[in-house]
Design an enzyme around this catalytic site. Sequence first.
Site, PDB file in Angstrom:
ATOM      1  CG  HIS A  50      -1.843  -0.997   1.385  1.00  0.00           C
ATOM      2  ND1 HIS A  50      -1.720  -2.146   2.422  1.00  0.00           N
ATOM      3  CD2 HIS A  50      -2.978  -1.132   0.750  1.00  0.00           C
ATOM      4  CE1 HIS A  50      -2.749  -2.837   2.030  1.00  0.00           C
ATOM      5  NE2 HIS A  50      -3.590  -2.669   1.164  1.00  0.00           N
ATOM      6  CD  GLN A  83     -13.652  -5.177  -1.121  1.00  0.00           C
ATOM      7  OE1 GLN A  83     -14.090  -4.228  -1.483  1.00  0.00           O
ATOM      8  NE2 GLN A  83     -12.974  -5.921  -1.257  1.00  0.00           N
TER       9      GLN A  83
HETATM   10  O1  PAF Z   1      -7.998  -4.037  -2.896  1.00  0.00           O
HETATM   11  C1  PAF Z   1      -8.706  -3.562  -1.915  1.00  0.00           C
HETATM   12  O2  PAF Z   1      -8.119  -3.267  -0.904  1.00  0.00           O
HETATM   13  C2  PAF Z   1     -10.125  -3.431  -2.027  1.00  0.00           C
HETATM   14  O3  PAF Z   1     -10.766  -4.247  -2.943  1.00  0.00           O
HETATM   15  C3  PAF Z   1     -10.498  -1.735  -2.704  1.00  0.00           C
HETATM   16  C4  PAF Z   1     -10.062  -1.600  -4.122  1.00  0.00           C
HETATM   17  C5  PAF Z   1      -9.920  -0.880  -1.703  1.00  0.00           C
HETATM   18  C6  PAF Z   1     -12.119  -1.893  -2.601  1.00  0.00           C
HETATM   19  O4  PAF Z   1     -12.570  -1.924  -1.366  1.00  0.00           O
END
Ligand code: PAF
Length: 281
Positions: free
Chosen positions: A37, A61
């Site tokens: 990140h 999700q």
């Molecule tokens: O990759 C992730 O951490 C998640 O899928 C995202 C893109 C932040 C969407 O919630």
Amino acid sequence: MITTQEITQIREQVRAWHAKGETVAFVPTMGNLHLGHITLIKEAVKRADHVVASIFVNPMQFGQNEDLDAYPKTLVADQLALTDAGAELLFTPTPKIIYPKGMEQQTYVEVPKIGDELCGVSRPGHFRGVATIVCKLFNIVQPDVALFGKKDFQQLLIIKTMVEDLSMPIEIIGVETIREESGLAMSSRNGYLNQSQKVRAATLKQVMDTMSAEIQSGQAIVDVIAKALAKLIEAGFKPDYLEVRSSTDLSPVSAEQQALVIVAAAYMGTTRLIDNLCFER
Ligand code: PAF
């Protein structure tokens, strides 16, 4: 760095930057940040005048059997790391702010075909949740550029497709996967692995390297996959899928296709890991 839950504060700040002719890069995350990140944030700093990040563990999700509540929350450490890397604004909404009417009544975004395969099969509804939240975050932040890790290769292509299909004026940039010295791709899920599992999990990258070399030397893809699956099982993995696809749209490989990607998902214990490797035939 300013941290806010307020959509209006995000909008006002970005509008003020844009009014001065300055550009904005956006990195959406679910927090529990690692070097992957931070690399996205550092790359974002190079791409625009200002960097906005978000931390939102998106319930839409997560599947019913996936432990949303256990997702690690490390806000203070994340804020320090984001500030250090050069982010200026952090959006940390609650589910109530994002889905005020609840998820059942939420308009959603679905990217057909590419979203229905691979992880789309194993995690039904996952990519609908990803596309919907990313679309919402794009509408809130209104960035010029957004950055995503190539580790989530299918997610990256789905977001690129959504942006193109819905005519969103946002450049999507994929950033190379950051790996441990062992080759294991960095992921928040690595935290669920014990030491022995972590060592064995590094086999995934070695197996993909071998596959790419074998395919480039002309070996038949079916044979290469069969050998690779056996090696993964021997290392203690329970493979979900291991495939070779076109790296432009994840379609099945044809004889003339040159740009390929190995895509893999496999369980180490109860932890589902994904990885991929792009190469030219
Ligand atoms: O990759 C992730 O951490 C998640 O899928 C995202 C893109 C932040 C969407 O919630």
